[in-house]
Design a protein around this motif. Structure first.
Motif, PDB file in Angstrom:
ATOM      1  N   PHE A  57      18.335   8.661  35.265  1.00  0.00           N
ATOM      2  CA  PHE A  57      18.145  10.582  34.496  1.00  0.00           C
ATOM      3  C   PHE A  57      18.265  11.743  34.643  1.00  0.00           C
ATOM      4  O   PHE A  57      18.123  12.262  34.814  1.00  0.00           O
ATOM      5  N   GLY A  58      17.455  11.535  36.076  1.00  0.00           N
ATOM      6  CA  GLY A  58      16.452  12.561  36.163  1.00  0.00           C
ATOM      7  C   GLY A  58      15.064  13.711  35.524  1.00  0.00           C
ATOM      8  O   GLY A  58      14.967  13.081  34.649  1.00  0.00           O
ATOM      9  N   PRO A  59      14.498  14.275  35.991  1.00  0.00           N
ATOM     10  CA  PRO A  59      13.210  14.949  35.532  1.00  0.00           C
ATOM     11  C   PRO A  59      13.448  14.945  34.304  1.00  0.00           C
ATOM     12  O   PRO A  59      14.585  16.175  33.891  1.00  0.00           O
ATOM     13  N   ARG A  60      12.575  15.044  33.613  1.00  0.00           N
ATOM     14  CA  ARG A  60      12.658  15.329  31.829  1.00  0.00           C
ATOM     15  C   ARG A  60      12.735  16.796  31.646  1.00  0.00           C
ATOM     16  O   ARG A  60      13.333  17.083  30.579  1.00  0.00           O
ATOM     17  N   VAL A  61      11.595  18.083  32.487  1.00  0.00           N
ATOM     18  CA  VAL A  61      12.136  18.897  32.378  1.00  0.00           C
ATOM     19  C   VAL A  61      13.819  19.635  32.357  1.00  0.00           C
ATOM     20  O   VAL A  61      14.587  19.894  31.624  1.00  0.00           O
ATOM     21  N   THR A  62      14.661  18.553  33.412  1.00  0.00           N
ATOM     22  CA  THR A  62      15.815  19.254  33.448  1.00  0.00           C
ATOM     23  C   THR A  62      16.700  18.678  32.512  1.00  0.00           C
ATOM     24  O   THR A  62      17.785  19.798  31.810  1.00  0.00           O
ATOM     25  N   CYS A  63      16.517  17.505  32.583  1.00  0.00           N
ATOM     26  CA  CYS A  63      17.094  17.393  30.187  1.00  0.00           C
ATOM     27  C   CYS A  63      16.623  17.709  29.483  1.00  0.00           C
ATOM     28  O   CYS A  63      17.709  18.232  28.767  1.00  0.00           O
ATOM     29  N   ARG A  64      15.485  18.344  29.460  1.00  0.00           N
ATOM     30  CA  ARG A  64      15.372  18.650  28.515  1.00  0.00           C
ATOM     31  C   ARG A  64      15.282  21.109  28.059  1.00  0.00           C
ATOM     32  O   ARG A  64      16.643  21.412  27.118  1.00  0.00           O
ATOM     33  N   ARG A  65      16.334  21.173  29.785  1.00  0.00           N
ATOM     34  CA  ARG A  65      15.628  22.548  29.721  1.00  0.00           C
ATOM     35  C   ARG A  65      17.669  22.871  30.050  1.00  0.00           C
ATOM     36  O   ARG A  65      18.594  22.958  28.877  1.00  0.00           O
ATOM     37  N   ARG A  66      18.790  21.713  30.219  1.00  0.00           N
ATOM     38  CA  ARG A  66      20.113  21.419  30.059  1.00  0.00           C
ATOM     39  C   ARG A  66      20.574  21.302  28.204  1.00  0.00           C
ATOM     40  O   ARG A  66      21.424  21.807  27.740  1.00  0.00           O
ATOM     41  N   LEU A  67      19.339  20.550  28.007  1.00  0.00           N
ATOM     42  CA  LEU A  67      20.350  20.316  26.140  1.00  0.00           C
ATOM     43  C   LEU A  67      19.246  21.629  25.953  1.00  0.00           C
ATOM     44  O   LEU A  67      20.556  22.379  25.293  1.00  0.00           O
TER      45      LEU A  67
END
Length: 186
Positions: A57-67
């Motif tokens: 899924f990729g890094p958690r920071v990337t997921c949260r930032r894109r959300l």
């Protein structure tokens, strides 16, 4: 994790960011993989820091930032408006009547738009306001109760873990769009 039909509706709504030529850095992670990570957190209720890297899924920071970024760009709201438009055009959705209610959930970390619960000994909580189509008006409370149950099927929405209101709102809007999508395909 994301059906092709749903991805075909989401992908055109996502903002396109040009690659920087002066400081190119790493190549951007695929949007579909990142969205899969966001949905994994929404469905399972897992904390961001425990998002498994092994699933790609990729890094958690990337997921949260894109959300956050996609929510600010209005992607989830556009999707939520786009999906019910189809059954409304064919007459399968009646927008002339609606059922409105709210539910209260715990907000263990507090944050904006939280307050004391009137029903749970004044513990900190947050309200989810819901609107459902009027197919069950006339003393049939099950319509709105079903809507609340469908929202709480997403484990991340059973208890409010987000301190940031924009992240919680993004999860709420995305969950509502997914519920509409499920209704559309069935």
């Amino acid at each position: 994790m994301i059906p092709d039909e749903l991805w075909a509706r989401i992908e055109p709504l996502l903002p396109v960011l040009p690659r920087r030529t002066d400081h190119p850095g790493r190549k951007r992670l695929d949007n579909r993989k990142v969205l899969s990570g966001i949905l994994f957190v929404l469905y399972t209720g897992i904390a961001w820091e425990f998002l498994p890297q092994e699933l790609g899924f990729g890094p958690r920071v990337t997921c949260r930032r894109r959300l956050r970024d996609w929510h600010q760009a209005g992607v989830w709201q556009k999707l939520h408006e786009l999906l019910p438009a189809e059954p409304h055009a064919t007459g399968k959705l009646d927008r002339s009547r609606a059922v409105i209610d709210r539910s209260h959930i715990r907000a263990l970390k507090g944050g904006p738009k939280t307050g004391p619960s009137p029903v749970d000994r004044a513990k900190t909580g947050s309200k989810h306001h819901n609107i459902a189509d009027g197919s069950g008006l006339g003393g049939h409370r099950w319509v709105i109760e079903q809507t609340v149950a469908l929202l709480h099927w997403f484990r991340r929405l059973r208890i409010r873990w987000e301190i940031r209101d924009d992240i919680h709102g993004a999860f709420m809007t995305l969950a509502a769009a997914i519920i509409c999508w499920r209704r559309l395909i069935h």
